[in-house]
Design a protein around this motif. Sequence first.
Motif, short mmCIF file in Angstrom:
data_model
loop_
_atom_site.label_atom_id
_atom_site.label_comp_id
_atom_site.label_asym_id
_atom_site.label_seq_id
_atom_site.Cartn_x
_atom_site.Cartn_y
_atom_site.Cartn_z
N GLY A 130 -12.50 -5.72 18.69
CA GLY A 130 -11.70 -4.51 18.62
C GLY A 130 -10.29 -4.79 19.07
O GLY A 130 -9.99 -5.85 19.61
N GLY A 131 -9.42 -3.85 18.85
CA GLY A 131 -8.03 -3.98 19.26
C GLY A 131 -7.89 -3.76 20.76
O GLY A 131 -8.66 -3.01 21.36
N ALA B 25 -6.97 -2.12 23.99
CA ALA B 25 -6.81 -0.71 24.36
C ALA B 25 -7.28 0.23 23.26
O ALA B 25 -6.87 1.37 23.19
CB ALA B 25 -5.37 -0.39 24.76
N LYS B 26 -8.16 -0.28 22.38
CA LYS B 26 -8.73 0.54 21.30
C LYS B 26 -10.24 0.38 21.32
O LYS B 26 -10.79 -0.43 22.07
CB LYS B 26 -8.16 0.12 19.95
N SER B 27 -10.92 1.13 20.50
CA SER B 27 -12.38 1.07 20.44
C SER B 27 -12.85 -0.27 19.88
O SER B 27 -12.21 -0.85 19.01
CB SER B 27 -12.91 2.19 19.56
N PHE B 28 -14.00 -0.71 20.38
CA PHE B 28 -14.66 -1.88 19.83
C PHE B 28 -15.65 -1.40 18.78
O PHE B 28 -16.10 -0.25 18.80
CB PHE B 28 -15.36 -2.66 20.94
#
Length: 181
Positions: free
Chosen positions: A5-6, A8-11
């Motif tokens: 995932g990115g 600080a973003k969702s996995f």
Amino acid sequence: YLNQGGVAKSFVGWRQANLRSALAPAAAASGSNVALLATDQKGHVHYTWWQLGQGAQPSQDLGSARTTDTTPAAALVNDYMFVVAKGRDNKLYLNQGTLGKPFVGWQPMKFEAALPPGAASADTTVVVVATDKSGHVFYNWWKLGEAGHGWTPVGNAMSTKLAPSAALVGNYVFIAITGDD
């Protein structure tokens, strides 16, 4: 298993990788290429790879002529991968090649290691770190297409009983260990 995932973003969630490993896996990335390595129960090192946004390629065995009982270290320079493993004879071996194509085979690195190695890459430079039998840390480095520059001690005031790790930013090397103190 692999999750991605990115920052600080969702996995996306844990998914089974197409590799089975008896030891901790290893990973390397460069540009949009990612490689995942595993050591099977017989000590053979396998890898799979993919480009960001694409599916994983079928796994490949890096050659049964050399086996290991530790996690290998890997570094990628674009689509060219360097894999370093501590053989069962406690010597370090290097295998290298273009992702998805045959590798050159395991070559001795002229270093007797007590622990698994670490590796890192930046731009076209690769660094490998390793500890000798006394726990002292050494490093070797090269640029893509060149030979290694030889094993250089990283001071002798510190020693470790655990595997070292490395990071490379440009030509600046970071080596981390857990000291014996």
